[in-house]
Motif scaffolding. Structure first.
Motif, mmCIF file in Angstrom:
data_model
loop_
_atom_site.group_PDB
_atom_site.id
_atom_site.type_symbol
_atom_site.label_atom_id
_atom_site.label_comp_id
_atom_site.label_asym_id
_atom_site.label_seq_id
_atom_site.Cartn_x
_atom_site.Cartn_y
_atom_site.Cartn_z
ATOM 1 N N HIS A 91 0.646 -1.475 0.052
ATOM 2 C CA HIS A 91 0.004 -0.285 0.215
ATOM 3 C C HIS A 91 0.771 1.304 -0.161
ATOM 4 O O HIS A 91 0.405 2.251 0.587
ATOM 5 N N THR A 92 1.902 1.469 -0.712
ATOM 6 C CA THR A 92 2.502 2.473 -0.837
ATOM 7 C C THR A 92 2.620 2.943 -2.240
ATOM 8 O O THR A 92 1.819 3.052 -3.002
ATOM 9 N N PRO A 93 2.784 5.021 -1.443
ATOM 10 C CA PRO A 93 1.936 5.464 -2.536
ATOM 11 C C PRO A 93 3.150 5.633 -4.167
ATOM 12 O O PRO A 93 2.625 6.081 -4.456
ATOM 13 N N LEU A 94 3.968 5.461 -4.021
ATOM 14 C CA LEU A 94 5.275 5.458 -4.700
ATOM 15 C C LEU A 94 5.415 4.213 -4.764
ATOM 16 O O LEU A 94 6.644 3.216 -4.054
ATOM 17 N N GLY A 95 5.847 3.412 -5.632
ATOM 18 C CA GLY A 95 7.042 2.101 -6.139
ATOM 19 C C GLY A 95 7.644 2.552 -7.202
ATOM 20 O O GLY A 95 8.139 3.905 -7.443
ATOM 21 N N THR A 96 8.057 1.637 -7.461
ATOM 22 C CA THR A 96 9.434 1.387 -8.609
ATOM 23 C C THR A 96 9.062 1.793 -10.436
ATOM 24 O O THR A 96 10.139 2.183 -11.261
ATOM 25 N N HIS A 97 7.679 1.921 -10.448
ATOM 26 C CA HIS A 97 7.174 1.879 -11.890
ATOM 27 C C HIS A 97 7.270 3.615 -11.587
ATOM 28 O O HIS A 97 6.018 4.012 -12.042
ATOM 29 N N ALA A 98 8.354 4.882 -11.711
ATOM 30 C CA ALA A 98 8.310 5.793 -11.475
ATOM 31 C C ALA A 98 9.852 6.623 -12.180
ATOM 32 O O ALA A 98 10.466 5.688 -12.268
ATOM 33 N N GLU A 99 9.963 7.629 -12.650
ATOM 34 C CA GLU A 99 11.069 8.255 -12.808
ATOM 35 C C GLU A 99 11.884 8.079 -11.449
ATOM 36 O O GLU A 99 13.903 8.466 -12.003
ATOM 37 N N TYR A 100 12.163 8.143 -10.723
ATOM 38 C CA TYR A 100 12.535 8.030 -9.500
ATOM 39 C C TYR A 100 11.701 7.594 -8.713
ATOM 40 O O TYR A 100 10.520 7.512 -8.263
ATOM 41 N N VAL A 101 13.330 6.924 -6.991
ATOM 42 C CA VAL A 101 11.818 6.537 -5.915
ATOM 43 C C VAL A 101 13.096 6.213 -5.437
ATOM 44 O O VAL A 101 14.488 6.482 -5.373
ATOM 45 N N VAL A 102 12.799 6.682 -4.022
ATOM 46 C CA VAL A 102 13.885 6.533 -2.889
ATOM 47 C C VAL A 102 13.819 5.165 -1.482
ATOM 48 O O VAL A 102 12.381 4.627 -1.486
ATOM 49 N N LEU A 103 14.809 4.362 -1.459
ATOM 50 C CA LEU A 103 14.821 2.814 -0.620
ATOM 51 C C LEU A 103 15.458 3.133 0.126
ATOM 52 O O LEU A 103 16.239 4.133 0.157
ATOM 53 N N ASP A 104 15.651 2.438 1.134
ATOM 54 C CA ASP A 104 16.355 2.382 2.344
ATOM 55 C C ASP A 104 17.879 1.864 1.815
ATOM 56 O O ASP A 104 17.703 0.783 0.911
ATOM 57 N N THR A 105 18.845 1.707 2.517
ATOM 58 C CA THR A 105 20.157 0.948 2.192
ATOM 59 C C THR A 105 20.601 -0.310 2.378
ATOM 60 O O THR A 105 20.818 -0.582 1.262
ATOM 61 N N GLU A 106 19.217 -0.847 2.900
ATOM 62 C CA GLU A 106 19.027 -2.371 3.204
ATOM 63 C C GLU A 106 19.031 -3.128 1.916
ATOM 64 O O GLU A 106 17.815 -4.480 1.801
ATOM 65 N N ALA A 107 18.024 -2.558 0.848
ATOM 66 C CA ALA A 107 17.750 -2.742 -0.358
ATOM 67 C C ALA A 107 18.001 -2.718 -1.360
ATOM 68 O O ALA A 107 17.272 -3.159 -1.990
#
Length: 298
Positions: A91-107
């Motif tokens: 239920h995240t508002p933004l996934g990776t099907h985008a021009e930019y994405v923010v992830l934790d370094t552990e990912a």
């Protein structure tokens, strides 16, 4: 920036390309300029409402390959690093099907140097799913493993990784896939439609979701793992029954990236689509019969 999202559940037509703010990395996070992002069955499940979230705008996409372009406090990675990563959550508002994405370094892990971004983008979810499913089974070298749906993305990686672990792998798939699966490490092959021998294997990784039929192939006291929590069959005959709940793991993903660099894990791409054609890509996924992943390119 543009991103693929859904605000109502349904078929491929429910996928929208929306304008959203460029995300900002916080502590322990990196922002990735997306070069490629694979489309997986979990995205279709999210789009159709399998995981709930009615009334929300939900971002699609779990896999990503690209370049870090900004970092938050406490991050060792630097802008310019080429990486792959896994965004988990339903239920995240933004996934990776985008021009930019923010992830934790552990990912996030270094991308395989020998692969282009399109191929690298197929690795995170599918290789981690295969590796973590094998962890749940906890078989020992020399024991026998049956992989159903072995020609699919997760199944084929399971064959590769199980072979590297010294397991005796039997692949169940379409007869047309036998040569490919033997080349990836399967010692034995069963054509789809042929019922596996009851109790014939120490463990089963049920990538095809056969359920009770696959469970019957496990010997008494063996192990079964499925890929969809809640859909696994009830335990019987002392068989351990588990289901994968895939998690991001930077160290493991880095190891899998290295295996891809050595050719021991094979990335397969079925087709590419521009991000703007995400709905069309979902429609192609729904048709089935793919060998490899569809990849979206912003």
């Amino acid at each position: 920036m543009h991103a693929a999202t859904v605000s109502r559940f349904g078929g491929p037509e429910a996928v929208e390309i929306t304008e959203v703010p460029v995300p900002v990395p916080g502590p322990g996070q990196v922002r990735i300029k997306v070069a490629a992002a694979a489309l997986n069955p979990v995205d279709a499940a999210m789009r159709s409402g399998v995981f709930g979230g009615a009334g929300e705008r939900i971002g699609l996409g779990w896999d990503v390959a690209g370049v870090i372009d900004a970092v938050g406090p406490g991050v060792e990675q630097v802008p310019g690093d080429r990486v792959i990563g896994l965004s988990t959550g339903h239920h995240t508002p933004l996934g990776t099907h985008a021009e930019y994405v923010v992830l934790d370094t552990e990912a996030v892990a270094p991308a395989p140097a020998r692969l282009d971004d399109v191929h690298a983008a197929t690795l995170p979810l599918n290789t981690l799913s295969a590796a973590q499913s094998l962890d749940i089974l906890a078989l020992r070298p020399g024991q026998g493993l049956l992989v159903t749906g072995a020609a699919g993305a997760v199944g084929a990686h399971a064959v590769e990784l199980a072979h590297l672990q010294g397991l005796g792998v039997t692949a169940l798939a379409s007869p047309a896939d036998e040569e490919f699966l033997r080349s990836r490490g399967a010692e034995r092959f069963l054509p789809r439609g042929e019922r596996p021998a009851p109790g014939g294997w120490d463990g089963v990784l049920d990538a095809a979701g056969l359920g009770a039929e696959a469970l019957a192939a496990v010997r008494d006291g063996g192990a079964y793992v499925g890929l969809w929590p809640g859909r696994e069959p009830s335990p019987e005959r002392g068989v351990r029954v588990g289901a994968l709940d895939v998690r991001a793991d930077a160290a493991r993903l880095a190891e899998l990236s290295r295996l891809a660099d050595r050719g021991e894990v094979l990335a397969r791409v079925a087709a590419t689509h521009p991000l703007a054609e995400a709905a069309e890509a979902h429609a192609r996924l729904a048709e089935g019969g793919l060998r490899g992943r569809i990849v979206l390119v912003p």
